[in-house]
Write an enzyme that holds these catalytic residues in place. Structure first.
Site, PDB file in Angstrom:
ATOM      1  N   GLY A   1      -7.206 -41.408 -47.891  1.00 26.46           N
ATOM      2  CA  GLY A   1      -7.458 -41.434 -46.451  1.00 26.46           C
ATOM      3  C   GLY A   1      -8.609 -40.521 -46.069  1.00 26.46           C
ATOM      4  O   GLY A   1      -9.429 -40.866 -45.198  1.00 26.46           O
ATOM      5  N   SER A   2      -8.686 -39.379 -46.708  1.00 29.61           N
ATOM      6  CA  SER A   2      -9.757 -38.424 -46.387  1.00 29.61           C
ATOM      7  C   SER A   2     -11.125 -39.042 -46.656  1.00 29.61           C
ATOM      8  O   SER A   2     -12.057 -38.894 -45.861  1.00 29.61           O
ATOM      9  CB  SER A   2      -9.616 -37.142 -47.227  1.00 29.61           C
ATOM     10  OG  SER A   2      -8.387 -36.531 -46.966  1.00 29.61           O
TER      11      SER A   2
ATOM     12  N   SER B   1      -4.106 -44.930 -46.110  1.00 28.75           N
ATOM     13  CA  SER B   1      -3.866 -44.291 -47.393  1.00 28.75           C
ATOM     14  C   SER B   1      -2.516 -44.744 -47.943  1.00 28.75           C
ATOM     15  O   SER B   1      -1.494 -44.622 -47.262  1.00 28.75           O
ATOM     16  CB  SER B   1      -3.879 -42.767 -47.194  1.00 28.75           C
ATOM     17  OG  SER B   1      -3.696 -42.114 -48.412  1.00 28.75           O
ATOM     18  N   ALA B   2      -2.504 -45.263 -49.183  1.00 29.73           N
ATOM     19  CA  ALA B   2      -1.306 -45.914 -49.722  1.00 29.73           C
ATOM     20  C   ALA B   2      -0.097 -44.994 -49.853  1.00 29.73           C
ATOM     21  O   ALA B   2       1.045 -45.432 -49.705  1.00 29.73           O
ATOM     22  CB  ALA B   2      -1.631 -46.522 -51.093  1.00 29.73           C
ATOM     23  N   HIS B   3      -0.339 -43.702 -50.111  1.00 31.67           N
ATOM     24  CA  HIS B   3       0.824 -42.848 -50.410  1.00 31.67           C
ATOM     25  C   HIS B   3       1.677 -42.527 -49.185  1.00 31.67           C
ATOM     26  O   HIS B   3       2.722 -41.898 -49.290  1.00 31.67           O
ATOM     27  CB  HIS B   3       0.399 -41.572 -51.142  1.00 31.67           C
ATOM     28  CG  HIS B   3      -0.287 -40.532 -50.330  1.00 31.67           C
ATOM     29  ND1 HIS B   3       0.357 -39.368 -49.943  1.00 31.67           N
ATOM     30  CD2 HIS B   3      -1.544 -40.438 -49.844  1.00 31.67           C
ATOM     31  CE1 HIS B   3      -0.487 -38.611 -49.262  1.00 31.67           C
ATOM     32  NE2 HIS B   3      -1.650 -39.234 -49.186  1.00 31.67           N
TER      33      HIS B   3
ATOM     34  N   GLN C   1      -1.395 -42.294 -40.722  1.00 33.23           N
ATOM     35  CA  GLN C   1       0.043 -42.175 -40.437  1.00 33.23           C
ATOM     36  C   GLN C   1       0.606 -43.445 -39.804  1.00 33.23           C
ATOM     37  O   GLN C   1       1.817 -43.641 -39.801  1.00 33.23           O
ATOM     38  CB  GLN C   1       0.305 -40.989 -39.505  1.00 33.23           C
ATOM     39  CG  GLN C   1       0.023 -39.634 -40.132  1.00 33.23           C
ATOM     40  CD  GLN C   1       1.038 -39.251 -41.212  1.00 33.23           C
ATOM     41  OE1 GLN C   1       2.154 -39.755 -41.273  1.00 33.23           O
ATOM     42  NE2 GLN C   1       0.627 -38.348 -42.095  1.00 33.23           N
TER      43      GLN C   1
ATOM     44  N   THR D   1     -16.220 -46.965 -60.657  1.00 35.13           N
ATOM     45  CA  THR D   1     -15.417 -48.041 -61.252  1.00 35.13           C
ATOM     46  C   THR D   1     -14.109 -48.192 -60.482  1.00 35.13           C
ATOM     47  O   THR D   1     -13.430 -47.206 -60.210  1.00 35.13           O
ATOM     48  CB  THR D   1     -15.129 -47.714 -62.745  1.00 35.13           C
ATOM     49  OG1 THR D   1     -16.392 -47.610 -63.404  1.00 35.13           O
ATOM     50  CG2 THR D   1     -14.280 -48.785 -63.405  1.00 35.13           C
TER      51      THR D   1
ATOM     52  N   ASN E   1      -0.306 -36.766 -37.228  1.00 33.81           N
ATOM     53  CA  ASN E   1       0.504 -36.462 -38.398  1.00 33.81           C
ATOM     54  C   ASN E   1       1.525 -35.349 -38.162  1.00 33.81           C
ATOM     55  O   ASN E   1       2.510 -35.249 -38.865  1.00 33.81           O
ATOM     56  CB  ASN E   1      -0.395 -36.098 -39.584  1.00 33.81           C
ATOM     57  CG  ASN E   1      -1.518 -35.167 -39.223  1.00 33.81           C
ATOM     58  OD1 ASN E   1      -2.274 -35.430 -38.294  1.00 33.81           O
ATOM     59  ND2 ASN E   1      -1.632 -34.063 -39.929  1.00 33.81           N
TER      60      ASN E   1
ATOM     61  N   CYS F   1      -0.074 -22.395 -43.663  1.00 27.37           N
ATOM     62  CA  CYS F   1      -0.100 -21.060 -44.259  1.00 27.37           C
ATOM     63  C   CYS F   1      -1.316 -20.981 -45.170  1.00 27.37           C
ATOM     64  O   CYS F   1      -1.369 -21.650 -46.186  1.00 27.37           O
ATOM     65  CB  CYS F   1       1.166 -20.850 -45.061  1.00 27.37           C
ATOM     66  SG  CYS F   1       1.512 -19.142 -45.357  1.00 27.37           S
TER      67      CYS F   1
HETATM   68  N1  PLP Z   1      -5.440 -38.501 -41.785  1.00 23.42           N
HETATM   69  C1  PLP Z   1      -4.175 -38.238 -41.460  1.00 23.42           C
HETATM   70  C2  PLP Z   1      -3.731 -38.447 -40.045  1.00 23.42           C
HETATM   71  C3  PLP Z   1      -3.270 -37.760 -42.412  1.00 23.42           C
HETATM   72  O1  PLP Z   1      -2.019 -37.492 -42.071  1.00 23.42           O
HETATM   73  C4  PLP Z   1      -3.734 -37.574 -43.746  1.00 23.42           C
HETATM   74  C5  PLP Z   1      -2.843 -37.026 -44.770  1.00 23.42           C
HETATM   75  O2  PLP Z   1      -1.857 -36.382 -44.519  1.00 23.42           O
HETATM   76  C6  PLP Z   1      -5.067 -37.894 -44.045  1.00 23.42           C
HETATM   77  C7  PLP Z   1      -5.886 -38.346 -43.039  1.00 23.42           C
HETATM   78  C8  PLP Z   1      -5.606 -37.733 -45.416  1.00 23.42           C
HETATM   79  O3  PLP Z   1      -5.102 -38.718 -46.286  1.00 23.42           O
HETATM   80  P1  PLP Z   1      -5.160 -38.516 -47.863  1.00 23.42           P
HETATM   81  O4  PLP Z   1      -4.048 -37.576 -48.202  1.00 23.42           O
HETATM   82  O5  PLP Z   1      -4.928 -39.863 -48.450  1.00 23.42           O
HETATM   83  O6  PLP Z   1      -6.497 -37.968 -48.175  1.00 23.42           O
END
Ligand code: PLP
Length: 380
Positions: A71-72, A199-201, A179, A237, A151, A325
């Site tokens: 996602g980042s 983001s898949a996780h 999210q 790749t 989030n 933290c």
């Molecule tokens: N954006 C939001 C709102 C998120 O909650 C997160 C991860 O917690 C991200 C972006 C980043 O995703 P990733 O962990 O896949 O880089």
């Protein structure tokens, strides 16, 4: 001890079907998707099938989906990609104060490179100020980037309104939906979204794979040099197994959407009402209705959430605090600060996020544990 996991906004376990779908691409289907022989072509085919599943889930076209590493990365690619491609038109970007660091820090980088960024305020429930958004738009505004769901506090933004404003003004609209995907039904055309990160996780897929939706015709620059993968927008790749996992996960989560959504909402409402009944002065953060189905963000006055988390961990409970933290110091989260929480209240904030494997009995255990620990902390 049984682990009770209430941190699904941090990450989710990989679903069994997703893992099963991925395994061949770690083992015998190992071909490089750019290779012309059979096992290479099979990898390519698997990628395109996953791309179709991702596109279908959000009402997009297959060629509007680009795979990334997370996602980042999708957020970085959206913000920087648009900024670099449209810099001749203007250098102004609008975002909000409660975005994820992937967006906020991309904005900081762009500011150092001469771009101008407006950070919109949010109200006490976490909604962006639409009036302020309208007033912030300038002839040089090239992009509005507002997250779909927060989030920390789970607030769902009025995405359709923002999308309409952006469309009317001829400004591109990106939404960080990391999210929201899996938890909310999304149609990029109905909502006038030009770019969307996922983001898949966060929805029972593997970590380390994400996607960026980019509306056909929207120009953006690649931010990583290398080969010509992903239609020359994202070199490297292809991570075939994880791409297959993302496709499977998104299809699965939306196949079971109604049931999943209802389950999460029931667990959330039960948790909030029981906690408020049994523990004094508990404050719900974020909006009561327009929030992620599985998110409950509560402040417990006079409690230190870090201490609470350690005690919960002793009971096998995983949850999250509202304060980050870093370097040994607890600083209040930028989101809780933006919605007006005092540092003391922010320090006593606990985020609980439910998932498909949680039961009502798990929630009872959580509330009982919270009551016991908070009584102990208060009487110390
Ligand atoms: N954006 C939001 C709102 C998120 O909650 C997160 C991860 O917690 C991200 C972006 C980043 O995703 P990733 O962990 O896949 O880089």
């Amino acid at each position: 001890m049984k682990v009770r996991y209430f941190d699904h906004a941090a990450t989710t376990p990989v679903s069994e079907n997703v893992l099963k779908a991925m395994i061949p691409y770690f083992t015998y289907e190992y071909g490089n998707a750019s290779s012309l022989y059979t096992i290479g072509r099979q990898s390519k085919k698997a990628i395109e099938e996953a791309r179709k599943k991702v596109a279908n889930a959000i009402g997009a076209k297959q060629h509007e989906i680009y795979f990334t590493s997370c996602g980042s990365e999708s957020d970085n690619l959206a913000l920087k990609g648009v900024a670099y491609a449209h810099r001749e038109k203007g250098k102004h970007i609008i975002t909000s104060k409660i975005e994820h660091p992937a967006v906020l820090n991309s904005c900081k980088t762009l500011e150092r490179q001469g771009f101008e960024v407006t950070y919109l305020d949010v109200d006490e429930r976490g909604f962006v100020n639409i009036e302020q958004l309208m007033q912030s738009i300038k002839p040089t505004t090239i992009l509005i980037s507002i997250m779909f769901a927060n989030n920390e506090i789970g607030t769902l933004q009025p995405i359709k309104i923002i999308g309409n404003i952006a469309k009317q003004k001829g400004i591109l609209f990106h939404t960080d939906s990391v999210q929201a995907v899996g938890n909310v039904k999304i149609d990029v055309n109905q909502l006038n979204i030009d770019m969307l990160s996922m983001s898949a996780h966060k929805f029972y897929g593997p970590k380390g794979i994400g996607a960026l939706y980019v509306r056909e015709g929207v120009e953006f620059e690649k931010i990583q040099d290398g080969g010509h993968q992903e239609r020359d927008k994202r070199a490297g790749t292809e991570n075939v197994a994880e791409i297959v996992g993302l496709g499977e996960a998104i299809e699965e989560v939306y196949q079971n959407y109604e049931e999943y959504n209802k389950k999460l909402m029931n667990l959330r409402e039960y948790y909030i009402s029981e906690t408020q009944k049994r523990i004094p002065n508990v404050k719900l953060n974020g909006d009561k209705q327009n929030r992620l189905p599985g998110n409950a963000n509560l402040s417990f006055p006079g409690v230190n959430a870090q201490e609470l988390l350690l005690e919960l961990d002793q009971k096998g409970i995983c949850a999250s605090a509202g304060s980050a933290c870093s370097t040994g110091q607890t600083s209040p989260s930028h989101v809780l600060t933006a919605i007006g929480l005092t540092p003391e209240l922010a320090e006593g904030t606990l985020r609980v996020t439910f998932g498909k494997d949680n039961s009502k009995e798990d929630v009872e255990y959580l509330v009982n544990s919270l009551e016991e620990i908070i009584n102990k902390i208060m009487n110390n």
